[in-house]
Design a protein around this motif. Structure first.
Motif, mmCIF file in Angstrom:
data_model
loop_
_atom_site.group_PDB
_atom_site.id
_atom_site.type_symbol
_atom_site.label_atom_id
_atom_site.label_comp_id
_atom_site.label_asym_id
_atom_site.label_seq_id
_atom_site.Cartn_x
_atom_site.Cartn_y
_atom_site.Cartn_z
ATOM 1 N N HIS A 1 33.742 30.796 51.732
ATOM 2 C CA HIS A 1 34.558 31.934 51.308
ATOM 3 C C HIS A 1 33.753 33.110 50.769
ATOM 4 O O HIS A 1 34.204 34.236 50.803
ATOM 5 C CB HIS A 1 35.511 31.519 50.173
ATOM 6 N N THR A 2 32.621 32.811 50.198
ATOM 7 C CA THR A 2 32.004 33.772 49.287
ATOM 8 C C THR A 2 30.576 34.117 49.700
ATOM 9 O O THR A 2 29.771 33.218 49.969
ATOM 10 C CB THR A 2 32.001 33.193 47.847
ATOM 11 N N VAL B 1 31.000 38.524 41.890
ATOM 12 C CA VAL B 1 32.009 38.618 42.935
ATOM 13 C C VAL B 1 32.941 39.803 42.650
ATOM 14 O O VAL B 1 33.365 39.993 41.497
ATOM 15 C CB VAL B 1 32.824 37.313 43.015
ATOM 16 N N PHE B 2 33.231 40.579 43.669
ATOM 17 C CA PHE B 2 34.047 41.814 43.616
ATOM 18 C C PHE B 2 33.274 43.028 43.104
ATOM 19 O O PHE B 2 33.824 44.114 42.983
ATOM 20 C CB PHE B 2 35.330 41.670 42.771
ATOM 21 N N PHE B 3 32.020 42.867 42.795
ATOM 22 C CA PHE B 3 31.203 44.005 42.370
ATOM 23 C C PHE B 3 30.130 44.234 43.422
ATOM 24 O O PHE B 3 29.735 43.298 44.135
ATOM 25 C CB PHE B 3 30.540 43.717 41.022
ATOM 26 N N GLY B 4 29.647 45.484 43.476
ATOM 27 C CA GLY B 4 28.574 45.794 44.413
ATOM 28 C C GLY B 4 28.919 45.297 45.807
ATOM 29 O O GLY B 4 30.004 45.586 46.319
ATOM 30 N N ASP B 5 28.036 44.522 46.382
ATOM 31 C CA ASP B 5 28.231 44.071 47.769
ATOM 32 C C ASP B 5 28.605 42.590 47.871
ATOM 33 O O ASP B 5 28.482 42.000 48.942
ATOM 34 C CB ASP B 5 26.966 44.341 48.583
ATOM 35 N N THR C 1 31.286 39.532 48.009
ATOM 36 C CA THR C 1 32.676 39.440 48.484
ATOM 37 C C THR C 1 33.139 37.985 48.538
ATOM 38 O O THR C 1 32.325 37.065 48.648
ATOM 39 C CB THR C 1 32.815 40.005 49.913
ATOM 40 N N THR C 2 34.458 37.814 48.476
ATOM 41 C CA THR C 2 35.012 36.472 48.627
ATOM 42 C C THR C 2 36.391 36.543 49.265
ATOM 43 O O THR C 2 37.062 37.578 49.186
ATOM 44 C CB THR C 2 35.130 35.751 47.265
ATOM 45 N N LYS C 3 36.789 35.431 49.894
ATOM 46 C CA LYS C 3 38.162 35.311 50.361
ATOM 47 C C LYS C 3 38.963 34.431 49.399
ATOM 48 O O LYS C 3 40.157 34.238 49.564
ATOM 49 C CB LYS C 3 38.194 34.663 51.754
ATOM 50 N N SER C 4 38.297 33.896 48.396
ATOM 51 C CA SER C 4 38.964 33.012 47.449
ATOM 52 C C SER C 4 39.996 33.780 46.634
ATOM 53 O O SER C 4 39.874 34.975 46.403
ATOM 54 C CB SER C 4 37.918 32.402 46.508
#
Ligand SMILES: *[C@@H]1O[C@H](CO)[C@@H](O)[C@H](O)[C@H]1NC(C)=O
Ligand SMILES: *[C@@H]1O[C@H](CO)[C@@H](O)[C@H](O)[C@H]1NC(C)=O
Length: 313
Positions: A35-36, A90-94, A96-99
């Motif tokens: 996911h991540t 996660v969610f900062f800069g570059d 990403t996650t699908k969680s």
């Protein structure tokens, strides 16, 4: 007008990347699971020789654009002595996650997986502000992997009352107006709270003029993944849901670093946190700094941290 503001931020971005590169770090993307994906600056795996027995140091940033903006001076200072890892949470800069998970424990687990992927068995961790929450949870989850812990400007012990006082100081209704500024005024409020007067008073090119000029681009940087970041903030605020703070102590040696003028998490929280994290905690206060002493007085900050990490307990 916009292009010149944007190009300043792009130029600053190029400057930051060069600083990290000349510290021997490269920009890398690591899939920690299905996911991540985590983006980080880390030692170039091709340049490492076995005799380079340096300890490892993980740096965790707070709310803000990306890790690079917050840890430049530490990446430069610590790289000769440590293998330095500077991820975007996660969610900062570059990163990403699908969680669907949105908590600092999720961030901590993600960072733990990252270090496993990088085959770093033991490491020190230092977190500032939001990153301090993540650092605390990593230390609690993996006492056998996380060696020493530095918690900087981070109200891990935040209670509901602290949250209310913060809103009063900032004269806003919701904490996201401070941590996720959407307007130039909100961005200035954050700057006022987070950076000591003495520092902002310096008639410095960057702070005096450019912070105004670039605020539109800064807001864009702040507002990427805004909904997800909002949920992260709510996660913390939930923690602060009642007025008793039950924070289990840590087994590790802990250093707490704080600016005496911090308006986001005031100094009294540092004293309380010291009592909560256990007998092996040291508190260092940096005079005349606010919420980002690692930037406001990086020399002092770096020396305090280096003494702690290199000293025997
Ligand atoms: C803090 O600021 C005050 C007032 O500007 C100054 O007198 C003092 O020397 C400063 N202290 C340190 C440790 O920098
Ligand atoms: C950093 O802190 C030290 C000691 O507290 C002080 O002497 C020095 O003036 C400070 N530097 C800056 C840039 O504020």
């Amino acid at each position: 007008m916009a292009p010149s503001f944007l190009s300043f931020v792009s130029l600053y971005g190029i400057y930051l990347r060069r600083c990290f590169a000349t510290s021997g770090l490269t920009s890398q993307f690591i899939d920690i699971d299905d996911h991540t994906t985590i983006h980080l600056w880390a030692p170039n795996p091709d340049h490492q020789t076995p005799q380079q027995q340096k300890p490892s140091l993980l740096l965790l940033h707070g709310f803000g654009p990306s890790a690079m903006w917050q840890w430049r001076r530490q990446a430069q200072f610590f790289s000769p002595h440590f293998h330095v890892y500077v991820p975007d949470l996660v969610f900062f800069g570059d990163s990403t996650t699908k969680s669907k998970e949105r908590s600092e424990v999720f961030q901590a687990v993600s960072m733990g997986k990252l270090m496993e992927k990088l085959q770093v068995k033991k490491y020190h961790v230092m977190g500032t502000s939001y990153g301090g929450f993540v650092a605390y949870h990593m230390a609690k989850l993996w006492p056998e992997k996380v060696e020493k812990v530095v918690i900087a400007s981070s109200g891990v012990n935040m209670r509901k009352a602290d949250n209310m006082e913060l809103l009063q100081r900032a004269n806003v209704e919701n904490v996201e107006e401070i941590m996720l500024p959407e307007t130039a005024t909100q961005l200035r409020t954050l700057t006022r709270l987070a950076i000591s007067r003495r520092f902002t008073m310096v008639p410095d090119f960057f702070w005096k003029d450019v912070i105004n000029l670039i605020s539109c681009k800064m807001q864009q940087l702040y507002s990427e993944n805004r909904n997800e970041k909002l949920q992260l903030l709510k996660g913390i605020t939930l923690l602060a849901g009642d007025d008793s703070c039950k924070l289990p102590p840590l087994q590790q040696d802990v250093l707490i670093v704080w600016g005496d003028k911090d308006q986001i998490f005031p100094l009294k929280m540092a004293y309380e946190l010291k009592e909560l994290t256990g007998k092996k905690t040291r508190l260092e206060i940096i005079q005349n700094t606010s919420h980002v002493p690692q930037i406001e007085n990086s020399t002092r900050f770096n020396n305090i941290v280096k003494n702690f990490l290199c000293g025997s307990s």
